[in-house]
Enzyme design. Structure first.
Site, PDB file in Angstrom:
ATOM      1  N   GLY A 112      44.525  51.738  42.438  1.00  0.00           N
ATOM      2  CA  GLY A 112      44.954  52.947  41.683  1.00  0.00           C
ATOM      3  C   GLY A 112      44.462  54.494  41.918  1.00  0.00           C
TER       4      GLY A 112
ATOM      5  N   GLY B 182      49.322  47.561  45.755  1.00  0.00           N
ATOM      6  CA  GLY B 182      49.669  47.969  43.840  1.00  0.00           C
ATOM      7  C   GLY B 182      50.734  48.845  44.263  1.00  0.00           C
ATOM      8  N   GLY B 183      51.013  50.075  43.847  1.00  0.00           N
ATOM      9  CA  GLY B 183      51.925  50.851  43.839  1.00  0.00           C
ATOM     10  C   GLY B 183      52.944  50.628  44.654  1.00  0.00           C
TER      11      GLY B 183
ATOM     12  N   ASN C 219      51.981  43.537  44.179  1.00  0.00           N
ATOM     13  CA  ASN C 219      51.210  42.762  43.298  1.00  0.00           C
ATOM     14  C   ASN C 219      52.382  44.183  42.287  1.00  0.00           C
ATOM     15  OD1 ASN C 219      49.974  42.896  40.641  1.00  0.00           O
ATOM     16  ND2 ASN C 219      48.143  42.942  40.914  1.00  0.00           N
ATOM     17  N   TRP C 220      53.079  43.866  41.049  1.00  0.00           N
ATOM     18  CA  TRP C 220      53.955  44.700  39.339  1.00  0.00           C
ATOM     19  C   TRP C 220      53.305  45.420  38.797  1.00  0.00           C
ATOM     20  CZ3 TRP C 220      59.607  42.553  40.663  1.00  0.00           C
ATOM     21  CH2 TRP C 220      59.790  42.456  42.504  1.00  0.00           C
ATOM     22  N   LYS C 221      52.408  44.627  39.273  1.00  0.00           N
ATOM     23  CA  LYS C 221      51.471  44.630  37.715  1.00  0.00           C
ATOM     24  C   LYS C 221      52.468  44.818  36.211  1.00  0.00           C
ATOM     25  CE  LYS C 221      47.980  47.126  40.074  1.00  0.00           C
ATOM     26  NZ  LYS C 221      47.172  48.308  40.663  1.00  0.00           N
TER      27      LYS C 221
ATOM     28  N   GLU D 170      41.620  43.973  37.304  1.00  0.00           N
ATOM     29  CA  GLU D 170      41.956  44.631  35.791  1.00  0.00           C
ATOM     30  C   GLU D 170      41.657  42.974  35.108  1.00  0.00           C
ATOM     31  OE1 GLU D 170      45.527  45.545  37.237  1.00  0.00           O
ATOM     32  OE2 GLU D 170      44.783  47.532  38.123  1.00  0.00           O
TER      33      GLU D 170
ATOM     34  N   SER E  82      44.327  50.869  46.828  1.00  0.00           N
ATOM     35  CA  SER E  82      45.301  51.935  47.281  1.00  0.00           C
ATOM     36  C   SER E  82      46.077  52.402  48.816  1.00  0.00           C
ATOM     37  CB  SER E  82      45.339  53.464  47.591  1.00  0.00           C
ATOM     38  OG  SER E  82      44.193  53.672  45.738  1.00  0.00           O
TER      39      SER E  82
ATOM     40  N   HIS F 206      41.527  39.593  38.908  1.00  0.00           N
ATOM     41  CA  HIS F 206      41.944  40.686  39.756  1.00  0.00           C
ATOM     42  C   HIS F 206      41.150  41.865  38.911  1.00  0.00           C
ATOM     43  CE1 HIS F 206      44.308  45.082  39.564  1.00  0.00           C
ATOM     44  NE2 HIS F 206      44.280  44.431  40.774  1.00  0.00           N
TER      45      HIS F 206
ATOM     46  N   GLU G 222      39.155  43.977  47.068  1.00  0.00           N
ATOM     47  CA  GLU G 222      39.256  45.543  45.985  1.00  0.00           C
ATOM     48  C   GLU G 222      38.678  45.929  45.584  1.00  0.00           C
ATOM     49  OE1 GLU G 222      43.685  44.536  45.615  1.00  0.00           O
ATOM     50  OE2 GLU G 222      42.976  43.825  43.365  1.00  0.00           O
TER      51      GLU G 222
HETATM   52  C1  PEP Z   1      46.163  46.122  42.917  1.00  0.00           C
HETATM   53  O1  PEP Z   1      46.113  46.149  41.908  1.00  0.00           O
HETATM   54  O2  PEP Z   1      45.925  44.917  43.603  1.00  0.00           O
HETATM   55  C2  PEP Z   1      46.125  47.658  44.121  1.00  0.00           C
HETATM   56  C3  PEP Z   1      45.437  47.792  45.565  1.00  0.00           C
HETATM   57  O3  PEP Z   1      46.693  48.547  43.216  1.00  0.00           O
HETATM   58  P1  PEP Z   1      46.733  50.074  44.318  1.00  0.00           P
HETATM   59  O4  PEP Z   1      47.340  49.458  45.698  1.00  0.00           O
HETATM   60  O5  PEP Z   1      47.597  50.472  43.245  1.00  0.00           O
HETATM   61  O6  PEP Z   1      45.760  50.673  44.434  1.00  0.00           O
END
Ligand code: PEP
Length: 256
Positions: A175, A236-237, A11-13, A99, A215, A97, A169
């Protein structure tokens, strides 16, 4: 050997221009090669979908979007429909999600409309669920997850359910660098699978993939992916750099 195929989805956001995205995809495709042992998907922002789709041509890596509107077309300024995503050969769409829930006020009912529209258009929803830190600390984790499952999957029948991917999640782990312990994650994943068995049936629940997100990185992935009910990761990251993302795919290949 797990009966479910792992899925590693990035997920590049709101990151990467279209051309930066193509560069990243080229590196991922070159490193992952033609393997089909693990399903892999990248989910760029809307502006990068078309070029990403072209860059993925001929590879086994699938394209996903990060959101969509439930309506087919019309006066919804700034929105994108399932049909538009399909026309770019998207296979997955991330829905609900945290967010989107937190910053854009998305409710379970609205997310459910999107799940229904995605399925109708042959897009596989990656439905995100998870509790906040406050909810976890007050012992409400399983209640929150249950409410999100009930709302998000309302009206979905068993034949469609197998096309849905769930992503647990914990909001406090997204994040933040704070990863759920394997026990915390497995407990919720097992609860979700049990709920699915009651809502659909055991066979359907056994086929549905439940990803962990929050994470996840190459260092903690092997332990998480070894858990019975964790079927991959929503990343994500660590999906923004080819090396860490590819290492996650390799971790899933070794755990499979
Ligand atoms: C996400 O936003 O779906 C996610 C898991 O982010 P991160 O891996 O950065 O925690």
């Amino acid at each position: 050997m797990k009966s479910r195929k792992f899925l590693i989805a990035g997920n590049w956001k709101m990151n990467k221009t279209a051309s930066d995205g193509v560069d990243l995809i080229k590196d991922i495709v070159a490193a992952v090669g033609p393997q089909t042992e693990v399903d892999v998907a990248v989910c760029p922002p809307f502006t990068g979908l078309e070029s990403a789709s072209k860059a993925l041509e001929g590879s086994a890596i699938k394209l996903g979007a990060q959101n969509m509107h439930p309506k087919a077309s019309g006066a919804f300024t700034g929105e994108i429909s399932a049909e538009m995503l399909r026309s770019l050969f998207a296979s997955y769409v991330i829905l609900g999600h945290s967010e989107r829930r937190q910053y854009f006020g998305e409710t379970d009912a609205f997310i459910n409309e999107k799940v229904t529209a995605a399925l109708k258009n042959l897009l596989k929803p990656i439905l995100c669920i998870g509790e906040t830190l406050q909810e976890r600390e007050s012992g409400k984790t399983l209640d929150v997850v249950k409410t999100q499952l009930e709302g998000g999957l309302a009206g979905v029948d068993a034949s469609n359910a197998v096309n849905i991917v769930l992503a647990y999640e914990p909001v406090w782990a997204i994040g933040t660098g704070k990863v759920a312990t394997t026990e915390q994650a497995q407990e919720v994943h097992a609860f979700i699978r049990g709920w699915l068995a009651t809502r659909f049936d055991k066979a359907v629940a056994g086929k549905m993939r439940i990803l962990y997100g929050g994470s996840m990185k190459p260092s903690n992935a092997p332990e998480l992916l070894a858990q019975e009910d964790i079927d991959g990761g929503l990343i994500g990251g660590a999906s923004l750099e080819a090396k860490s993302f590819v290492d996650l795919v390799k971790a899933a290949m070794s755990a499979g």
